[in-house]
Design a protein around this motif. Sequence first.
Motif, PDB file in Angstrom:
ATOM      1  N   ASN B  91       0.870  -1.164   0.000  1.00  0.00           N
ATOM      2  CA  ASN B  91       0.000   0.000   0.000  1.00  0.00           C
ATOM      3  C   ASN B  91       0.919   1.229   0.000  1.00  0.00           C
ATOM      4  N   ILE B  92       1.075   1.818  -1.173  1.00  0.00           N
ATOM      5  CA  ILE B  92       2.050   2.905  -1.326  1.00  0.00           C
ATOM      6  C   ILE B  92       1.748   4.055  -0.358  1.00  0.00           C
ATOM      7  N   GLU B  93       0.443   4.353  -0.186  1.00  0.00           N
ATOM      8  CA  GLU B  93       0.081   5.452   0.720  1.00  0.00           C
ATOM      9  C   GLU B  93       0.508   5.153   2.152  1.00  0.00           C
ATOM     10  N   GLU B  94       0.322   3.896   2.542  1.00  0.00           N
ATOM     11  CA  GLU B  94       0.700   3.468   3.894  1.00  0.00           C
ATOM     12  C   GLU B  94       2.223   3.597   4.059  1.00  0.00           C
ATOM     13  N   ASN B  95       2.955   3.218   3.009  1.00  0.00           N
ATOM     14  CA  ASN B  95       4.417   3.335   3.048  1.00  0.00           C
ATOM     15  C   ASN B  95       4.850   4.802   3.129  1.00  0.00           C
ATOM     16  N   ARG B  96       4.122   5.651   2.402  1.00  0.00           N
ATOM     17  CA  ARG B  96       4.445   7.076   2.392  1.00  0.00           C
ATOM     18  C   ARG B  96       4.262   7.653   3.809  1.00  0.00           C
ATOM     19  N   LYS B 101       7.002   9.228   9.061  1.00  0.00           N
ATOM     20  CA  LYS B 101       7.149   9.104  10.511  1.00  0.00           C
ATOM     21  C   LYS B 101       8.526   8.554  10.918  1.00  0.00           C
ATOM     22  N   LEU B 102       9.062   7.652  10.088  1.00  0.00           N
ATOM     23  CA  LEU B 102      10.373   7.091  10.410  1.00  0.00           C
ATOM     24  C   LEU B 102      11.491   8.068  10.073  1.00  0.00           C
ATOM     25  N   TRP B 103      11.281   8.815   9.005  1.00  0.00           N
ATOM     26  CA  TRP B 103      12.290   9.790   8.585  1.00  0.00           C
ATOM     27  C   TRP B 103      11.607  11.167   8.529  1.00  0.00           C
ATOM     28  N   PRO B 104      11.300  11.736   9.714  1.00  0.00           N
ATOM     29  CA  PRO B 104      10.509  12.971   9.738  1.00  0.00           C
ATOM     30  C   PRO B 104      11.217  14.134   9.032  1.00  0.00           C
ATOM     31  N   ASN B 105      12.539  14.050   8.891  1.00  0.00           N
ATOM     32  CA  ASN B 105      13.254  15.139   8.220  1.00  0.00           C
ATOM     33  C   ASN B 105      13.358  14.920   6.714  1.00  0.00           C
ATOM     34  N   GLY B 106      12.589  13.952   6.235  1.00  0.00           N
ATOM     35  CA  GLY B 106      12.606  13.688   4.792  1.00  0.00           C
ATOM     36  C   GLY B 106      13.873  12.960   4.390  1.00  0.00           C
ATOM     37  N   GLY B 107      14.299  13.188   3.176  1.00  0.00           N
ATOM     38  CA  GLY B 107      15.518  12.527   2.697  1.00  0.00           C
ATOM     39  C   GLY B 107      15.195  11.472   1.672  1.00  0.00           C
ATOM     40  N   ASP B 108      16.111  10.540   1.530  1.00  0.00           N
ATOM     41  CA  ASP B 108      16.039   9.526   0.480  1.00  0.00           C
ATOM     42  C   ASP B 108      15.074   8.390   0.851  1.00  0.00           C
ATOM     43  N   THR B 109      13.788   8.555   0.586  1.00  0.00           N
ATOM     44  CA  THR B 109      12.824   7.503   0.935  1.00  0.00           C
ATOM     45  C   THR B 109      12.010   7.041  -0.272  1.00  0.00           C
ATOM     46  N   GLY B 110      12.304   7.592  -1.446  1.00  0.00           N
ATOM     47  CA  GLY B 110      11.538   7.288  -2.655  1.00  0.00           C
ATOM     48  C   GLY B 110      11.488   5.803  -3.000  1.00  0.00           C
ATOM     49  N   TRP B 111      12.541   5.084  -2.670  1.00  0.00           N
ATOM     50  CA  TRP B 111      12.620   3.652  -2.956  1.00  0.00           C
ATOM     51  C   TRP B 111      11.535   2.864  -2.227  1.00  0.00           C
ATOM     52  N   LEU B 112      10.910   3.463  -1.212  1.00  0.00           N
ATOM     53  CA  LEU B 112       9.850   2.778  -0.457  1.00  0.00           C
ATOM     54  C   LEU B 112       8.506   2.810  -1.187  1.00  0.00           C
ATOM     55  N   PHE B 113       8.381   3.755  -2.112  1.00  0.00           N
ATOM     56  CA  PHE B 113       7.073   3.971  -2.738  1.00  0.00           C
ATOM     57  C   PHE B 113       6.929   3.179  -4.022  1.00  0.00           C
ATOM     58  N   GLN B 114       7.115   1.891  -3.920  1.00  0.00           N
ATOM     59  CA  GLN B 114       6.951   1.004  -5.064  1.00  0.00           C
ATOM     60  C   GLN B 114       6.495  -0.357  -4.544  1.00  0.00           C
ATOM     61  N   ARG B 115       6.186  -1.220  -5.468  1.00  0.00           N
ATOM     62  CA  ARG B 115       5.763  -2.567  -5.087  1.00  0.00           C
ATOM     63  C   ARG B 115       6.922  -3.338  -4.456  1.00  0.00           C
ATOM     64  N   PHE B 116       6.624  -4.012  -3.339  1.00  0.00           N
ATOM     65  CA  PHE B 116       7.598  -4.872  -2.680  1.00  0.00           C
ATOM     66  C   PHE B 116       7.095  -6.307  -2.620  1.00  0.00           C
ATOM     67  N   VAL B 117       7.993  -7.244  -2.866  1.00  0.00           N
ATOM     68  CA  VAL B 117       7.693  -8.621  -2.487  1.00  0.00           C
ATOM     69  C   VAL B 117       8.385  -8.796  -1.147  1.00  0.00           C
ATOM     70  N   THR B 118       7.857  -9.673  -0.295  1.00  0.00           N
ATOM     71  CA  THR B 118       8.513  -9.859   1.004  1.00  0.00           C
ATOM     72  C   THR B 118       8.710 -11.343   1.285  1.00  0.00           C
ATOM     73  N   LEU B 119       9.883 -11.657   1.820  1.00  0.00           N
ATOM     74  CA  LEU B 119      10.187 -13.033   2.160  1.00  0.00           C
ATOM     75  C   LEU B 119       9.880 -13.237   3.638  1.00  0.00           C
ATOM     76  N   GLY B 120       8.937 -14.138   3.926  1.00  0.00           N
ATOM     77  CA  GLY B 120       8.558 -14.415   5.308  1.00  0.00           C
ATOM     78  C   GLY B 120       9.530 -15.389   5.948  1.00  0.00           C
ATOM     79  N   TYR B 121      10.021 -15.033   7.124  1.00  0.00           N
ATOM     80  CA  TYR B 121      10.893 -15.914   7.900  1.00  0.00           C
ATOM     81  C   TYR B 121      10.169 -16.336   9.162  1.00  0.00           C
ATOM     82  N   LEU B 122      10.454 -17.531   9.587  1.00  0.00           N
ATOM     83  CA  LEU B 122       9.851 -18.047  10.808  1.00  0.00           C
ATOM     84  C   LEU B 122      10.951 -18.304  11.825  1.00  0.00           C
ATOM     85  N   ALA B 123      10.822 -17.683  12.999  1.00  0.00           N
ATOM     86  CA  ALA B 123      11.786 -17.924  14.081  1.00  0.00           C
ATOM     87  C   ALA B 123      11.053 -18.527  15.269  1.00  0.00           C
ATOM     88  N   LEU B 124      11.559 -19.626  15.774  1.00  0.00           N
ATOM     89  CA  LEU B 124      11.013 -20.220  16.998  1.00  0.00           C
ATOM     90  C   LEU B 124      12.050 -19.990  18.087  1.00  0.00           C
TER      91      LEU B 124
END
Lengths: 252, 252
Positions: B91-96, B101-124
């Motif tokens: 959800n690009i808006e959610e990422n934006r 909030k994570l980088w309140p001073n702005g900066g290089d965050t454009g790479w977050l505003f695209q489709r991501f695949v995610t690899l799920g890891y399981l830790a016990l």
Amino acid sequence: MEDKNIIESYHTESIHPGFSVDCIILGFHKGKLRILLNRFDRVDKWMLPGGFMLKDENSDQAAYKILKVRTGLKDVFLHQFHLFSDVSRTNIEENRDLASKLWPNGGDTGWLFQRFVTLGYLALVKYDKVNIPILEGEELQWHDVNKLPALYSDHQNIIMKAKEYLRTMAPIIPVGPALLPEEFAITELRKIFEIFLDVTLDRRNFQRKMLAEGYVIPVEKSEEESEEKPYNAPIMYRFNPEKKDPFNRKLF
Amino acid sequence: MEDKNIIESYHTESIHPGFSVDCIILGFHKGKLRILLNRFDRVDKWMLPGGFMLKDENSDQAAYKILKVRTGLKDVFLHQFHLFSDVSRTNIEENRDLASKLWPNGGDTGWLFQRFVTLGYLALVKYDKVNIPILEGEELQWHDVNKLPALYSDHQNIIMKAKEYLRTMAPIIPVGPALLPEEFAITELRKIFEIFLDVTLDRRNFQRKMLAEGYVIPVEKSEEESEEKPYNAPIMYRFNPEKKDPFNRKLF
């Protein structure tokens, strides 16, 4: 877009970056597990049939498309099994060489010259149902999974991992029904278990167990059919859809 | 680079594009399976502890780093279990919103505003071994895996898939030894099997079976220790390292 032209659909803007899909397509024929490999014209090494994920599809859709083009099949056992992400797995020079052969007129191939992670898919198919298509610029061939030719990139490693996965998952995946034709000889089923579990099974015990559990049932032939068969034809069996694989673990 | 500052290590040039890692970290405490979630300051929703894969690391290394920062642990059961690639999962808006909030001073965050695949890891992990660290700008908390708060992105779906995976893999993964402390009451072990196999087990049969198979052995206490314990303390057990989980499938 014609399904056969999936290669032409790949360019910088169309694919998810740095992500590919490779398919382990396994069939069972004459007592051996076979893997379907492809080789592009002017390229020495064989490869796992693979491709990329377009921006408007998920990885399953990408894998099904790759499988469909190479086997004509669509309703088969096809599941992701591992994401390969070694830092050094992409050989940029090898990719550069491949690109020059696949796209001899040059063009937009720069997106290939970077690190890729690849999602390994495992397909178990019925060998007899596969009609290997004639593809332009691409050769397809079944290979004995234990006698592999020289392979592209880290595809040898991907196959090793798939074999390991299959040994672990054999009690969970319905390998017999996925690989065997509708009717089969009990020897073929035993052979499959031997391959997947990496064990030697006693011929009589195996047959007795399979029948006792009701997992397989003999195929009744009409009198006419029986007369047509030579006397020493093996008894054929089919799976009992109501029974689960007796190799599956049991609880209390 | 300090391990704790992994977030600061993420920028366009450093990460593998369009690829993230999310960790399902499970512990067992007071009869319930717990999942470790984090929440960033000024962000409403809880998340799976996650991050990105740097260009010079593989996905396992990325996952271990995420786990180490959040739990202090490193030698634990940690394996990839599924690659999530739904076209609409990002959800690009959610990422934006998250980026602001994570980088309140702005900066290089454009790479977050695209489709991501995610690899799920399981830790016990062993619940008692986890020392939840104090992290700047980030809160960490154990949650009952069956009573989840509102979650970020498709993390609810990733957790559902992990539960499904665990039910399938329970006979293969050594869940007991991964989750329980060195010494445990037999009830705890039974509870774990009930959760992972989604069944109800008979208390006496379970205990009898576990002991008969030699999978667990009672911990012998010295006389002094016995005197210190109240009379009704449960008998404690430990795993027999020479025995395999009796739930594992058996061959002939």
